[in-house]
Write a protein that holds these residues in place. Structure first.
Motif, short mmCIF file in Angstrom:
data_model
loop_
_atom_site.label_atom_id
_atom_site.label_comp_id
_atom_site.label_asym_id
_atom_site.label_seq_id
_atom_site.Cartn_x
_atom_site.Cartn_y
_atom_site.Cartn_z
N UNK A 135 0.82 -1.21 0.00
CA UNK A 135 0.00 0.00 0.00
C UNK A 135 0.86 1.27 0.00
N UNK A 136 0.24 2.44 -0.33
CA UNK A 136 0.95 3.71 -0.25
C UNK A 136 1.40 3.91 1.19
N UNK A 137 2.62 4.40 1.33
CA UNK A 137 3.13 4.65 2.67
C UNK A 137 3.68 3.41 3.35
N UNK A 138 3.78 2.30 2.60
CA UNK A 138 4.30 1.09 3.21
C UNK A 138 5.82 1.12 3.29
N UNK A 139 6.45 2.07 2.59
CA UNK A 139 7.90 2.22 2.66
C UNK A 139 8.64 1.60 1.50
N UNK A 140 7.90 1.11 0.47
CA UNK A 140 8.58 0.42 -0.62
C UNK A 140 9.47 1.36 -1.44
N UNK A 141 8.96 2.60 -1.69
CA UNK A 141 9.78 3.56 -2.44
C UNK A 141 10.98 4.01 -1.61
N UNK A 142 10.78 4.20 -0.30
CA UNK A 142 11.90 4.59 0.57
C UNK A 142 12.98 3.51 0.56
N UNK A 143 12.54 2.25 0.60
CA UNK A 143 13.51 1.14 0.57
C UNK A 143 14.32 1.19 -0.72
N UNK A 144 13.62 1.41 -1.84
CA UNK A 144 14.31 1.47 -3.13
C UNK A 144 15.30 2.64 -3.15
N UNK A 145 14.87 3.79 -2.60
CA UNK A 145 15.74 4.96 -2.60
C UNK A 145 16.93 4.78 -1.67
N UNK A 146 16.77 3.94 -0.65
CA UNK A 146 17.92 3.61 0.20
C UNK A 146 18.92 2.76 -0.58
N UNK A 147 18.39 1.82 -1.39
CA UNK A 147 19.28 0.98 -2.20
C UNK A 147 20.03 1.83 -3.22
N UNK A 148 19.35 2.91 -3.71
CA UNK A 148 20.00 3.82 -4.67
C UNK A 148 20.93 4.79 -3.96
N UNK A 149 20.89 4.81 -2.63
CA UNK A 149 21.63 5.76 -1.80
C UNK A 149 21.19 7.19 -2.05
N UNK A 150 19.94 7.37 -2.49
CA UNK A 150 19.35 8.71 -2.55
C UNK A 150 18.84 9.10 -1.17
N UNK A 151 18.54 8.07 -0.36
CA UNK A 151 18.24 8.28 1.05
C UNK A 151 19.27 7.49 1.84
N UNK A 152 19.65 8.02 2.99
CA UNK A 152 20.60 7.29 3.80
C UNK A 152 19.85 6.60 4.94
N UNK A 153 20.03 5.29 5.02
CA UNK A 153 19.37 4.54 6.08
C UNK A 153 19.90 5.00 7.44
N UNK A 154 19.05 4.90 8.45
CA UNK A 154 19.46 5.33 9.79
C UNK A 154 20.30 4.25 10.47
N UNK A 155 19.94 2.99 10.23
CA UNK A 155 20.69 1.86 10.79
C UNK A 155 20.69 0.72 9.79
N UNK A 156 21.56 -0.25 10.00
CA UNK A 156 21.59 -1.42 9.15
C UNK A 156 22.55 -1.26 7.98
N UNK A 157 22.69 -2.35 7.21
CA UNK A 157 23.63 -2.30 6.09
C UNK A 157 22.97 -2.79 4.81
N UNK A 158 23.51 -2.30 3.71
CA UNK A 158 23.13 -2.80 2.39
C UNK A 158 24.42 -3.25 1.71
N UNK A 159 24.45 -4.48 1.27
CA UNK A 159 25.61 -4.96 0.53
C UNK A 159 25.24 -5.11 -0.94
N UNK A 160 26.02 -4.50 -1.81
CA UNK A 160 25.83 -4.62 -3.25
C UNK A 160 26.95 -5.52 -3.76
N UNK A 161 26.61 -6.72 -4.25
CA UNK A 161 27.62 -7.69 -4.64
C UNK A 161 28.65 -7.88 -3.53
N UNK A 162 28.19 -7.90 -2.31
CA UNK A 162 29.07 -8.12 -1.17
C UNK A 162 29.78 -6.88 -0.67
N UNK A 163 29.68 -5.78 -1.41
CA UNK A 163 30.36 -4.54 -0.99
C UNK A 163 29.38 -3.65 -0.21
N UNK A 164 29.82 -3.12 0.93
CA UNK A 164 28.91 -2.25 1.70
C UNK A 164 28.61 -0.95 0.95
#
Lengths: 220, 268, 214
Positions: free
Chosen positions: B41-70
């Protein structure tokens, strides 16, 4: 450079009288300019085409030439065509006509900016042409043009200073005259600048207040 | 060298705006060479999650590994989260392309100019070489003939295809789509979805935030269903849409789908 | 009007154009700096810029000109009146142009910069290749408008003794006792110049039309 406040205090009555003339001419010219401008815009919108064209020409000339030249033409050229006016009436007439030209253009754009669908909707529920103008077009246009009208009022405050060149006893003329008599030109000019600055900022603030009040009427 | 199994590995990701937390402790693995759709649904955070993966938004905690690279931040053994130096962030982000809901084509450049801009200014290619590569990408999305047109002269569907070509020109390993058809007239969504379908068939790793449940069900190999900032369900379309369905998903499908699309999802 | 006097008026109109163009150009440069300061995250840059814009937009140009004309000698800068006038006009238009530019820069949609960010452009490349070109295109109509305003406002420098178009008309009107003729002629010349500026502006806008925001 030394600032001499006593000069200002001694001349306070004269300064106040100059200020009164500035405010009086400004408010009168703005009010009459709005009325005249509205009439011109309405005639251009609803009147016969040749009249509209003639009015458009006059408005274009007034908007395309400096206010200073217009005032010179009226004050110094007027007597040659039987229009001999004292400085204050000449200044008032000049500023009113100048203001009317700009206001008419604001209103014209306002009429054009009212969405056609709103007029069509009014037709559909059976309003007459006159009712549509009175109940739909004019109120909607007023909302649309208010910010520009405030803006124009601010411009007019500043234009009143130009009237000092034809010896209208308004703030700029009076205060700079005091300055040169007392050899305190800079003090006088700084005071003058601060007065106008305050007036313009106050006007802008009032405009923003009105806009906020009206913001709920704005259509999406 | 063996590549890590996941193209993207998200661990314990949280994102807050001020006091409002929009993503809660997200764990998600995105498979290589597959199309993963994020729905919800709208506001479920799916776009924010995608924008975190793009690094257009910076996550507050946690890690994202792209091909094993942080990406952006690294968790030190002592538990501290430190920001990586700019060149390392750039290096990881270079492998990610993004396609936006609003296309975001640069209006003062032609279609070809949009596609070649980064090839020239970032990769330092010659104009001729960049143009050749750009034309090849425009051909891929079927818009070779529109190369000299400005965005204002293209339809929405064409603009979005140019935007896809622009992202492809940089040869990313991962392509992100943020509601790529949501701004399009219904009759124009098809041309964009077809391009995406072809890319999926070529084995591009794609993450797609979408309201097109039909597309998600037919092209998505994995679907993650987000609700209130959490990944509620994650699996193949068959697993998710087959009865018995999770009640939240059923509720979502009922509110978000018109009957035509719902029919697509009826278990055969 | 004798051909000789008409030539005098034309020359004066040329002078008015030259001063206006110079003021617009200098004002654009100062305006860019002021705009940058106003958009800066640092308060000690933003504050003075805001004050500058507010002052030069809040005080009548005539008062500004008188102030600068009388202030410069006190500061030990004995410059010809035309220089004082040019400084006054430039500062005034700089304040307006700074606001126009700020409008342009803040109107560039965020998404266009995000797209540039995703394409790997550095912040400086984003500014130079995307943000500035789009912002400047958005500012063109306001710049043309400002040019016309300054052209008209330049008539006020006649008050501090610069012999430009209005002052020339004034001198000729006084010496020939034909104010109607010379002030009308001056008005006609201002009108003609403004019409040319407006025509040039719409040609520029048309040339940039294909690259407008969709």
């Amino acid at each position: 450079m030394s600032f001499d406040v006593s000069v200002v205090l001694a001349a306070l009555p004269a300064i106040l009288s100059g200020l009164k003339v500035t405010l009086g001419i400004w408010l009168a010219a703005a009010a009459m300019g709005v009325v005249l401008g509205f009439v011109v815009a309405a005639l251009r919108h609803f009147g016969p085409a040749p009249l509209g064209l003639a009015l458009r020409l006059v408005v274009e000339v007034l908007r395309g030439t400096p206010f200073l030249v217009q005032i010179f033409l009226l004050y110094f050229g007027g007597p040659y065509v039987g229009l001999s006016l004292d400085p204050v009436p000449a200044g008032l007439l000049g500023l009113t006509v100048y203001a009317a030209a700009y206001f008419s253009e604001i209103f014209r754009a306002g009429f054009a900016a009212v969405p056609r669908g709103h007029v069509e909707a009014a037709h559909c529920v059976g309003l007459t042409r006159a009712q549509i103008v009175r109940r739909i077009l004019v109120p909607e246009m007023t909302m649309l043009v208010l910010p520009q009208c405030v803006n124009m009022a601010v411009i007019l405050v500043k234009e009143t200073a130009v009237l000092s060149v034809i010896a209208v006893p308004e703030a700029t003329g009076v205060i700079s005259a005091i300055g040169s008599q007392q050899y305190a030109f800079l003090e006088a000019l700084f005071l003058l600048a601060v007065i106008y600055w305050g007036l313009v900022e106050a006007c802008g603030w009032a405009g923003r207040m009105i806009e906020r009040r009206l913001s709920k009427f704005r259509f999406a | 060298m063996t590549l890590p199994p996941s193209a993207i590995a998200i661990r314990g990701l949280c994102k807050s705006y001020g006091k409002a937390e929009v993503l809660h402790d997200i764990d998600l693995e995105i498979a290589r060479g597959a199309t993963t759709c994020l729905i919800g649904p709208s506001g479920s955070g799916k776009s924010t999650l995608l924008r975190c993966i793009a690094f257009l938004e910076e996550a507050t905690r946690g890690t994202i590994l792209i091909d094993g690279q942080p990406l952006g931040f690294e968790e030190r053994p002592d538990g501290k989260r430190v920001r990586l130096p700019p060149h390392r962030i750039r290096a990881v982000r270079a492998g990610i392309g993004m396609v936006f809901q609003q296309f975001n084509l640069w209006p003062h450049m032609t279609a070809l100019g949009n596609v070649t801009e980064a090839l020239v200014t970032v990769k330092g290619l010659s104009r001729a070489e960049a143009d050749a590569r750009g034309m090849a990408q425009l051909r891929r999305v079927g818009l070779e003939a529109r190369a000299r047109h400005y965005p204002s002269e293209l339809s929405g569907g064409q603009q979005q295809r140019v935007a896809i070509a622009r992202a492809l020109a940089l040869e990313p390993a991962i392509l992100l789509f943020d509601e790529p058809t949501a701004s399009l007239d219904p009759e124009l969504t098809g041309e964009v979805l077809n391009v995406m379908r072809d890319l999926g068939a070529e084995g591009m790793t794609m993450v797609v935030v979408t309201h097109e449940i039909g597309f998600a069900a037919t092209v998505g190999q994995r679907i993650a269903f987000l609700d209130h900032g959490r990944v509620l369900l994650n699996g193949t379309p068959g697993e998710l849409f087959a009865a018995p369905r999770h009640p939240r998903l059923t509720q979502f499908l009922e509110t978000y789908l018109d009957r035509g699309a719902a029919m697509l999802l009826q278990p055969a | 009007m004798s051909p000789r006097l008409f030539e005098l008026m034309l020359k004066a109109a040329g002078y008015t154009v030259a001063i206006s163009v110079a003021a617009i150009a200098i004002g654009l440069l100062i305006g860019l700096l002021v705009c940058a300061a106003k958009l800066s995250p640092r308060p000690w840059l933003r504050w003075p810029a805001t004050l500058f814009v507010s002052f030069f937009r809040g005080v009548p140009l005539l008062v500004q000109l008188l102030l600068i004309y009388n202030l410069l000698p006190v500061l030990g800068l004995a410059v010809p009146s035309v220089v004082a006038a040019l400084i006054g006009l430039s500062l005034c238009t700089a304040a307006y142009q700074a606001e126009n530019l700020r409008g342009g820069f803040t109107s560039v949609p965020r998404g266009l910069l995000e797209a540039a960010d995703m394409a790997g452009l550095s912040p400086w490349q984003q500014f130079r290749r995307i943000r500035a070109p789009i912002a400047l295109r958005l500012t063109v109509p306001a710049l043309v408008n400002e040019a016309i305003l300054i052209l008209k406002a330049s008539s006020l420098i006649s008050v501090v003794g610069v012999v430009e178009l209005t002052r020339t008309a004034q001198n000729l009107a006084a010496s020939t006792y034909e104010p109607l003729l010379f002030y009308s002629a001056a008005g006609g010349l201002y009108l003609a110049i403004n019409w040319l500026v407006a025509a040039g502006g719409s040609l520029t806008e048309r040339a940039l039309r294909r690259g407008r925001l969709a």
